[in-house]
Design an enzyme around this catalytic site. Structure first.
Site, short mmCIF file in Angstrom:
data_model
loop_
_atom_site.label_atom_id
_atom_site.label_comp_id
_atom_site.label_asym_id
_atom_site.label_seq_id
_atom_site.Cartn_x
_atom_site.Cartn_y
_atom_site.Cartn_z
N PHE A 1 0.87 -1.29 0.08
CA PHE A 1 0.06 -0.04 -0.03
C PHE A 1 0.97 1.11 -0.10
O PHE A 1 1.75 1.57 0.97
CB PHE A 1 -1.06 0.15 1.19
N LYS B 1 2.05 11.19 7.12
CA LYS B 1 1.43 11.28 8.27
C LYS B 1 1.70 11.65 9.61
O LYS B 1 1.57 12.99 9.63
CB LYS B 1 1.07 9.33 8.35
N ASP C 1 9.14 3.19 2.27
CA ASP C 1 8.04 3.85 2.49
C ASP C 1 7.89 3.72 4.14
O ASP C 1 7.27 2.83 4.36
CB ASP C 1 6.88 3.21 1.70
C1 LIG Z 1 -1.04 6.12 4.29
C2 LIG Z 1 0.14 5.79 3.40
C3 LIG Z 1 0.50 6.27 2.09
C4 LIG Z 1 -0.32 7.40 1.46
O1 LIG Z 1 -0.53 8.74 2.23
P1 LIG Z 1 -1.52 9.48 1.91
O2 LIG Z 1 -1.36 10.76 2.83
O3 LIG Z 1 -3.12 8.77 2.30
O4 LIG Z 1 -1.64 9.99 0.45
C5 LIG Z 1 1.38 5.76 1.51
N1 LIG Z 1 2.18 4.60 2.02
C6 LIG Z 1 1.93 4.15 3.20
C7 LIG Z 1 2.75 2.99 3.73
C8 LIG Z 1 0.84 4.51 3.88
O5 LIG Z 1 0.78 4.00 5.09
#
Ligand SMILES: *Cc1c(COP(=O)(O)O)cnc(C)c1O
Length: 404
Positions: A142, A256, A227
């Site tokens: 994700f 985040k 990520d």
């Molecule tokens: C939440 C998340 C994203 C995307 O972030 P947004 O601010 O919703 O675009 C990307 N990678 C990971 C691992 C995430 O948990």
């Protein structure tokens, strides 16, 4: 106008695109680990807005920084300098040990920016023929919701009927270093991966996986892009999840909790010349690096460290995990987690995780199901031992029931 719960929910349903299916609670206030609904009921937040509110709801120091900056200057665009960006760069680089920083807004934008940057690096530094760059990603990843990103998702819900998609991505299983070795070609520019797969249900790779991944990437001149948008900034009990593995990524993505939930702030961090290939005019964002975002992010990083939230995540995460493992219930298939990134996977016959989350709501706990049978638990990093124990009592009461 009445402000009953039914009105808010019905009005959302009437006017809003139905791309979410929220639990039936309407929140109007938050403080620390707690949130309150419009009726005044209090809940322990065990989602933290997918880890964006790691510092706790409405942290007073982040709030003060935001209000103070909002009075002075909010947006200049990058056409001019502002007096917050340099300080943000300096502080995030010092905190994470990075050399270069690219500020963006949402997490998905940070991912897109990293993809653009490693491709450019591939053509201009590694010498990959133009248009041939390959990026390797993992099954059940994700990385966000933009078109570029959903194009390499393996979840049919996430990608279904949104194509055609951009080429240049290769999918391998998560946690399988041999598969990575096999997938790398001379045109591979990067391996993009989550240290722990969050949305997939808090999937922790086998010990030693990332050591091998690091070696393979180094040996083949492939950029390791971690990520850490969800795992980063203390969530797993260390500043970055890569520290559990004893490795360093070439490119790290944060988002985040970088703003403590006040504002969308994300960043691409690089330890080498990946970001160095970007020249004026080749990438940008109207809001990226704006003074309000920088002031908020600076405060969010400061409280994380000054208030010992990272150490607390390790301590309370261990307590929470132990407590969950001690619950004797036939409904539980597996409990897993690292720091305060936890999950309870139910037996398929126990019924949908959603039903358990709804029952937890009745007990004053907000948690979120993922992939039908998994309840994920990720409270703010400021949670105390008493609050963990309070939550565990309620989890035990619900998990020993049968909602099939
Ligand atoms: C939440 C998340 C994203 C995307 O972030 P947004 O601010 O919703 O675009 C990307 N990678 C990971 C691992 C995430 O948990």
């Amino acid at each position: 106008m009445s402000s009953s719960v039914i009105d808010f929910i019905a009005t959302e349903a009437r006017f809003g695109a139905h791309n979410y299916e929220p639990i039936g609670v309407v929140l109007s206030r938050g403080e620390g680990v707690w949130v309150w609904d419009t009726e005044g009921n209090r809940y322990l937040d065990c989602l933290s807005a997918y880890s964006a509110v790691s510092q706790g709801h409405c942290h007073p120091k982040i709030l003060a920084a935001m209000v103070e900056q909002a009075h002075r200057l909010t947006l200049t665009s990058r056409a001019f300098h502002n007096d917050q960006l340099a300080l943000f760069y300096e502080e995030i680089a010092a905190l994470t040990g990075s050399h270069k920083v690219l500020p963006m807004n949402s997490g998905a934008e940070a991912v897109e920016s990293a993809i653009k940057s490693v491709r450019k690096w591939g053509y201009e530094v590694k010498g990959v023929p133009d248009g041939q760059a390959e990026i390797i990603v993992c099954a059940n990843n994700f990385h966000g919701r933009t078109l570029g990103v959903v194009g390499f998702s393996t979840d049919p819900e996430t990608r279904g009927h949104f194509g055609p998609f951009a080429p240049g991505f290769k999918v391998i299983p998560f946690g399988d270093a041999a598969a990575l070795a096999e997938a790398i070609t001379p045109n591979t520019v990067a391996f993009l991966v989550e240290p722990i797969q969050g949305e997939a249900g808090v999937v922790i790779p086998p010990a030693g996986y990332f050591t091998e991944v690091r070696e393979l990437c180094t040996a083949n001149n492939v950029m390791l892009v971690l990520d850490e948008i969800q795992t980063g900034l203390g969530r797993t009990g260390k500043l970055l999840a890569e520290q559990h593995e004893g490795i360093e990524a070439d490119v790290t993505l944060l988002g985040k909790a970088l703003s403590g939930g006040f504002y969308p702030v994300s960043a691409v961090l690089s330890n080498n010349d990946v970001l160095g290939t970007l020249r004026p005019g080749q990438h940008g964002s109207t809001f990226g690096g704006n003074p309000l975002a920088c002031a908020v992010a600076r405060a969010a990083m400061r409280v994380l460290v000054e208030e010992g939230m990272i150490e607390n995540a390790a301590r309370q995460g261990a307590r929470f995990l132990e407590g969950l493992k001690d619950i004797r219930a036939n409904t539980i298939r597996e409990v897993r987690g690292r720091g305060l990134m936890l999950a309870v996977e139910l037996h398929p016959e126990a019924g949908l995780a959603r039903r358990y989350c709804e029952a937890l709501q009745g007990k004053g706990i907000l948690a979120k199901d993922t992939h039908e049978h998994t309840i994920r638990i990720a409270p703010p990093l400021v949670i105390t031992s008493d609050q963990v124990d309070w939550a565990l009592e309620r989890f035990a009461a619900i998990l020993t029931q049968d909602f099939s």
